[in-house]
Design a protein around this motif. Structure first.
Motif, mmCIF file in Angstrom:
data_model
loop_
_atom_site.group_PDB
_atom_site.id
_atom_site.type_symbol
_atom_site.label_atom_id
_atom_site.label_comp_id
_atom_site.label_asym_id
_atom_site.label_seq_id
_atom_site.Cartn_x
_atom_site.Cartn_y
_atom_site.Cartn_z
ATOM 1 N N ASN A 64 0.411 0.317 8.009
ATOM 2 C CA ASN A 64 0.084 1.610 7.503
ATOM 3 C C ASN A 64 1.069 2.328 6.578
ATOM 4 O O ASN A 64 0.420 2.882 5.519
ATOM 5 C CB ASN A 64 -0.594 2.285 8.540
ATOM 6 C CG ASN A 64 -1.699 1.785 9.501
ATOM 7 O OD1 ASN A 64 -2.487 1.278 8.862
ATOM 8 N ND2 ASN A 64 -1.874 2.308 10.602
ATOM 9 N N ASN A 70 -3.970 5.024 17.067
ATOM 10 C CA ASN A 70 -4.695 4.576 16.159
ATOM 11 C C ASN A 70 -5.828 4.190 17.043
ATOM 12 O O ASN A 70 -6.924 4.235 16.276
ATOM 13 C CB ASN A 70 -4.034 3.294 15.422
ATOM 14 C CG ASN A 70 -3.027 3.604 14.238
ATOM 15 O OD1 ASN A 70 -3.198 4.891 13.912
ATOM 16 N ND2 ASN A 70 -1.988 2.859 14.263
ATOM 17 N N LYS A 90 -6.255 3.179 4.754
ATOM 18 C CA LYS A 90 -6.811 3.997 5.570
ATOM 19 C C LYS A 90 -7.383 5.086 4.898
ATOM 20 O O LYS A 90 -6.485 5.789 3.771
ATOM 21 C CB LYS A 90 -5.919 4.602 6.842
ATOM 22 C CG LYS A 90 -5.574 3.437 7.993
ATOM 23 C CD LYS A 90 -4.640 3.914 8.716
ATOM 24 C CE LYS A 90 -5.067 5.243 9.574
ATOM 25 N NZ LYS A 90 -4.073 5.696 10.485
#
Length: 538
Positions: free
Chosen positions: A219, A384, A514
């Motif tokens: 991420n 998450n 994301k």
């Protein structure tokens, strides 16, 4: 002696500063994620306290390793002040430190956190009647206390003997170590209860930590989509939904009723439109936020950290695999809990730590970093994934919007994961966790023309072949292997951890970037406030 006292005083000062830093971090972390609208003093204090206990307990492993190493000189001799009584006192102090913190964890897991959780649940249903809320919370908490009592009772009578199928002097050493560890039934019952919770912590680590180790670095490397780009797409979606709504409503302009199918579609589109407008407000708030601009400026640094974290995760996985393979090949099997003394197959981390021992305190910095890495990847995994009960998601962990019950669950999960962290570190570097940087003296005979001439003493890293009075085993090692059947469960848990990490790594690689408001605005939101995220950013 004065130098030793000065070093110990410095150590206590550093410990005090570390404790202060932990408390500040816990306060900032809880305040960052808790809901502004639903925050309660009692739940906030409980969450901060439980999180602090988790971090302090995780810090005890490096302290244990440091103390057993500090009693010996680099040449393998004991320091002048570290006689038998002093070393025994230090070992007992560390042991009592473990049991004190573990007792607090039992208190939090089985009494305090459940009571606060059920008290808050009843407060939502029965506003104003405090006495009834306390009674109901105590009634539900009694079930947790019963479970704790059962575990303590089982621990008082569970057999500790390791089934010995081999007449090996190595297994005799293991038994002697456990005898030195103590035979008090009070300590045994507490140890069994903590080991039972550690198994639950192992399951939590497999679920959250393994995933967090893959998701967190990727991420950071991928980053998030642009807020302005998402806002443009969201505007287009709003226009499309509004046009669809107009087409359906136009069917009843002449007074004709809508069909049941059209009514269901209309309701779904109206809910979709409300969600999209909420996303629009949040995206607008984030786009104008100074915090977003600051994070964009740090983008190169995030990529560097992401690459570093993924390399560390791969290093851990390879080390864990080799350590487990060593146990599979060279231990006595399931009936011994896959316990081995020493290492036959070395791994990268076990090779790196002895090298760092040469420059104080690099090895302690690394082991502390590893412990904190596990904690933060666990936090990332919980954040998450959210908190699930089998296939049902109970709570989400979101900035400025996390309900008090979710924070209590998060802290309880972290408490359980911390219990398993010590065994994970042992699996990564078994020799180092067992003896630290200790060395012992062995005789080296030099021969000339086949005849022994000079007998010299050389130092050697402590291992399973060392004399019992020359190397001190950490209390962590003895505590982890007090019950052979739990050690066997941890062994199989390590294989599951590796499998989940690899699956999570593949999934994280296949997923795209994301959303900048990932998880903040969903169709199934149960949060009451729509403006808390905006308040957080401003």
């Amino acid at each position: 002696m004065a130098a030793a006292a000065s070093d110990l005083l410095t150590g206590w000062c550093l410990f005090g500063l570390a404790l202060l830093a932990i408390l500040i971090f816990c306060w900032v972390y809880v305040r960052k994620y808790q809901s502004r609208r639903e925050s309660e003093v009692i739940s906030t204090i409980t969450a901060i306290f439980a999180l602090a206990v988790a971090l302090i307990t995780s810090a005890l492993l490096p302290v244990d390793i440091f103390l057993v190493s500090y009693m010996k000189n680099p040449n393998g001799t004991f320091k002048a002040w570290a006689d038998g009584n002093v070393s025994r006192q230090i070992e007992d102090t560390v042991l009592y430190g473990y049991y004190t913190l573990y007792s607090i964890i039992l208190f939090c897991v089985f009494l305090w956190i459940p009571f606060v959780y059920f008290y808050y649940e009843e407060k939502e249903d029965d506003v104003g009647n405090t006495c009834a809320q306390v009674k109901t919370a105590l009634k539900y908490t009694l079930g947790f206390i019963t479970i704790c009592a059962v575990l303590l009772l089982i621990g008082a009578f569970v057999p500790l003997d390791i089934p010995n199928k081999k007449n090996s002097t190595e297994w005799e050493k293991v038994k002697l170590l456990f005898e030195e560890f103590g035979s008090s039934h009070g300590l045994t019952t507490l140890s069994f209860s903590i080991s039972s919770l550690t198994v639950i912590g192992m399951l939590a680590a497999i679920t959250y930590t393994a995933y967090g180790m893959s998701a967190l670095p990727l991420n950071l490397i991928k980053g998030t989509t642009s807020a302005s780009y998402e806002r443009l797409e969201n505007t287009e979606d709003i226009e499309e939904v509004e046009q669809h709504l107009l087409r359906i409503k136009s069917k009843c302009r002449d007074g004709r009723p809508l069909s049941s199918r059209d009514r269901r579609t209309l309701q779904q589109l109206e809910e979709r439109l409300r969600t999209l407008r909420r996303r629009e407000r949040h995206l607008e708030s984030i786009e104008k936020s100074w915090w977003t601009k600051f994070c964009e400026a740090l983008r190169p640094l995030k990529i560097v950290w992401g690459v570093f974290f993924i390399l560390v995760a791969l290093l851990f996985t390879v080390s864990l695999f080799l350590s487990n393979l060593d146990k599979a090949l060279h231990s006595a099997g399931f009936d011994s809990g896959f316990i081995i003394l020493g290492t036959n197959l070395t791994n990268p981390l076990n090779m790196l730590l002895p090298v760092l021992q040469r420059v104080f305190p690099l090895d302690y910095i690394l082991i502390t970093t590893i412990v904190m890495y596990f904690i933060f990847t666990s936090m990332a995994g919980i954040r998450n994934m959210g908190i699930w009960f089998f296939w049902t998601r109970l709570y989400k962990i979101r900035r400025g919007k996390t309900r008090p019950q979710a924070l209590l669950f998060l802290c309880m999960i972290l408490l359980l994961i911390v219990l398993h962290t010590s065994y994970m570190i042992y699996s990564l570097a078994p020799q180092y966790v067992m003896y630290g940087s200790q060395k012992y003296l062995v005789q080296s005979n030099k021969t000339i023309d086949g005849q022994p001439r000079n007998v010299t003493l050389v130092s050697k890293d402590c291992d399973a072949d060392a004399p019992e009075d020359q190397c001190i085993v950490t209390r962590t090692y003895l505590f982890l292997h007090k019950f052979w059947f739990f050690s066997a469960a941890y062994y199989f848990g390590n294989w599951a951890f590796i499998a989940v990490f690899l699956i999570g790594l593949i999934v994280s690689c296949c997923k795209g970037k994301k959303s900048v408001i990932e998880g903040e605005v969903d169709d199934d939101d149960s949060d009451m406030s729509d403006d808390e995220l905006s308040a957080y950013y401003h």
